[in-house]
Scaffold this motif. Structure first.
Motif, PDB file in Angstrom:
ATOM      1  N   ASN A   1       0.816  -1.217   0.000  1.00 46.57           N
ATOM      2  CA  ASN A   1       0.000   0.000   0.000  1.00 46.57           C
ATOM      3  C   ASN A   1       0.850   1.269   0.000  1.00 46.57           C
ATOM      4  OD1 ASN A   1      -2.342  -1.509  -0.040  1.00 46.57           O
ATOM      5  ND2 ASN A   1      -2.622  -1.432   2.177  1.00 46.57           N
ATOM      6  N   ALA A   2       2.154   1.126   0.140  1.00 47.64           N
ATOM      7  CA  ALA A   2       3.052   2.279   0.066  1.00 47.64           C
ATOM      8  C   ALA A   2       2.995   2.922  -1.317  1.00 47.64           C
ATOM      9  CB  ALA A   2       4.478   1.871   0.403  1.00 47.64           C
ATOM     10  N   THR A   3       2.517   2.187  -2.300  1.00 44.52           N
ATOM     11  CA  THR A   3       2.396   2.747  -3.646  1.00 44.52           C
ATOM     12  C   THR A   3       1.081   3.503  -3.841  1.00 44.52           C
ATOM     13  OG1 THR A   3       1.423   0.697  -4.496  1.00 44.52           O
ATOM     14  CG2 THR A   3       3.826   0.928  -4.658  1.00 44.52           C
ATOM     15  N   SER A   4       0.220   3.481  -2.827  1.00 46.68           N
ATOM     16  CA  SER A   4      -1.072   4.163  -2.965  1.00 46.68           C
ATOM     17  C   SER A   4      -0.878   5.674  -2.990  1.00 46.68           C
ATOM     18  CB  SER A   4      -2.023   3.781  -1.832  1.00 46.68           C
ATOM     19  OG  SER A   4      -1.624   4.407  -0.622  1.00 46.68           O
ATOM     20  N   GLU A   5      -1.688   6.327  -3.777  1.00 41.89           N
ATOM     21  CA  GLU A   5      -1.622   7.779  -3.900  1.00 41.89           C
ATOM     22  C   GLU A   5      -1.875   8.452  -2.556  1.00 41.89           C
ATOM     23  OE1 GLU A   5      -3.913  11.067  -6.543  1.00 41.89           O
ATOM     24  OE2 GLU A   5      -3.393   9.193  -7.551  1.00 41.89           O
ATOM     25  N   GLU A   6      -2.787   7.894  -1.778  1.00 42.28           N
ATOM     26  CA  GLU A   6      -3.118   8.470  -0.464  1.00 42.28           C
ATOM     27  C   GLU A   6      -1.883   8.522   0.440  1.00 42.28           C
ATOM     28  OE1 GLU A   6      -5.513   7.378   3.613  1.00 42.28           O
ATOM     29  OE2 GLU A   6      -5.863   6.146   1.841  1.00 42.28           O
ATOM     30  N   PHE A   7      -1.121   7.434   0.508  1.00 45.63           N
ATOM     31  CA  PHE A   7       0.073   7.412   1.349  1.00 45.63           C
ATOM     32  C   PHE A   7       1.156   8.330   0.797  1.00 45.63           C
ATOM     33  CE2 PHE A   7       4.221   5.456   2.508  1.00 45.63           C
ATOM     34  CZ  PHE A   7       4.179   5.718   3.868  1.00 45.63           C
ATOM     35  N   GLN A   8       1.364   8.292  -0.498  1.00 44.90           N
ATOM     36  CA  GLN A   8       2.425   9.087  -1.100  1.00 44.90           C
ATOM     37  C   GLN A   8       2.156  10.584  -0.958  1.00 44.90           C
ATOM     38  OE1 GLN A   8       3.680   7.595  -4.962  1.00 44.90           O
ATOM     39  NE2 GLN A   8       3.388   5.491  -4.278  1.00 44.90           N
ATOM     40  N   GLU A   9       0.897  10.992  -0.988  1.00 45.71           N
ATOM     41  CA  GLU A   9       0.559  12.405  -0.847  1.00 45.71           C
ATOM     42  C   GLU A   9       0.839  12.936   0.556  1.00 45.71           C
ATOM     43  OE1 GLU A   9      -3.490  12.820  -2.132  1.00 45.71           O
ATOM     44  OE2 GLU A   9      -2.934  12.787  -4.253  1.00 45.71           O
ATOM     45  N   ARG A  10       0.939  12.052   1.539  1.00 46.31           N
ATOM     46  CA  ARG A  10       1.226  12.484   2.911  1.00 46.31           C
ATOM     47  C   ARG A  10       2.582  13.180   3.025  1.00 46.31           C
ATOM     48  NH1 ARG A  10      -0.691   6.947   6.078  1.00 46.31           N
ATOM     49  NH2 ARG A  10      -2.810   6.951   5.239  1.00 46.31           N
ATOM     50  N   PHE A  11       3.476  12.928   2.090  1.00 49.04           N
ATOM     51  CA  PHE A  11       4.817  13.508   2.134  1.00 49.04           C
ATOM     52  C   PHE A  11       4.884  14.879   1.466  1.00 49.04           C
ATOM     53  CE2 PHE A  11       5.431   9.074   2.926  1.00 49.04           C
ATOM     54  CZ  PHE A  11       6.508   9.003   3.786  1.00 49.04           C
ATOM     55  N   SER A  12       3.927  15.205   0.617  1.00 46.78           N
ATOM     56  CA  SER A  12       3.928  16.487  -0.092  1.00 46.78           C
ATOM     57  C   SER A  12       3.782  17.637   0.885  1.00 46.78           C
ATOM     58  CB  SER A  12       2.798  16.544  -1.118  1.00 46.78           C
ATOM     59  OG  SER A  12       3.019  15.598  -2.122  1.00 46.78           O
ATOM     60  N   GLY A  13       4.630  18.638   0.708  1.00 44.60           N
ATOM     61  CA  GLY A  13       4.563  19.829   1.541  1.00 44.60           C
ATOM     62  C   GLY A  13       5.366  19.754   2.822  1.00 44.60           C
TER      63      GLY A  13
END
Length: 192
Positions: free
Chosen positions: A131-143
């Motif tokens: 699930n590390a490839t999920s957009e939801e998880f990856q967006e947590r790092f933005s900003g």
């Protein structure tokens, strides 16, 4: 005795032919495999640094030295806009996860903000670490500011440098966090 030698020679012949066929197949497909991997990396670079129009590999002596000294830093690209200005960097790193190495491309703007993160290769458990490839998880790092160490937390993030871990996949979440921090440190020490 002769029967055993005969069977041994037949087995040797079969395995030799198989080895040659596998070697030839590998040579024929190696270019295609590299091409596919480069395409995935290029798409990931565009995803983590979307304002860049093109990417060029960073080839300074300092970066080359860092890459040689740290085998977990896989590649460093600078993102360039249409006015030929460097707007950020896309840094590919790897860290050990639950099922093997987790390869991550992290985008960092020249202003010192993480613009995105993309997991490009892993062998993690389907339904958990995958699930590390999920957009939801990856967006947590933005900003998240690149000036502070990214902390992976099990509860909801309370500060701007905290990122909530995946449920049931703490080891994978930590591996991603380690990869992002590796990219962040490279940026602060050599690219800022």
């Amino acid at each position: 005795m002769r029967e055993i030698i005969k069977l041994g020679l037949i087995l040797l012949l079969i395995t030799s032919i198989s080895a040659v066929v596998l070697g030839l197949s590998n040579n024929l497909t190696q270019g295609k495999i590299e091409e596919a991997e480069n395409s995935v990396s290029e798409e990931a670079r565009m995803a983590v640094l979307p304002e860049a129009d093109k990417f060029e590999e960073e080839n300074s002596d300092k970066i080359d030295k860092e890459v040689k000294e740290n085998p977990n830093i896989l590649e460093v690209y600078k993102g360039i806009n249409d006015q030929d200005e460097v707007i950020g960097y896309a840094i590919k790193t790897a860290s050990s996860g639950y099922g093997g190495d987790v390869e991550v491309i992290t985008g960092i703007s020249t202003e010192g903000t993480i613009t995105g993160m993309n997991v490009v290769n892993h062998q993690e458990t389907p339904g958990l670490g995958a699930n590390a490839t999920s957009e939801e998880f990856q967006e947590r790092f933005s900003g998240v500011p690149a000036t502070e160490e990214v902390e992976i937390v099990k509860t909801e993030a309370q500060s701007e440098n905290e990122v909530q871990a995946l449920t049931g996949a703490t080891i994978t979440s930590d591996a991603v966090g380690n990869s992002v921090n590796m990219a962040r440190e490279l940026y602060i020490e050599n690219l800022k």
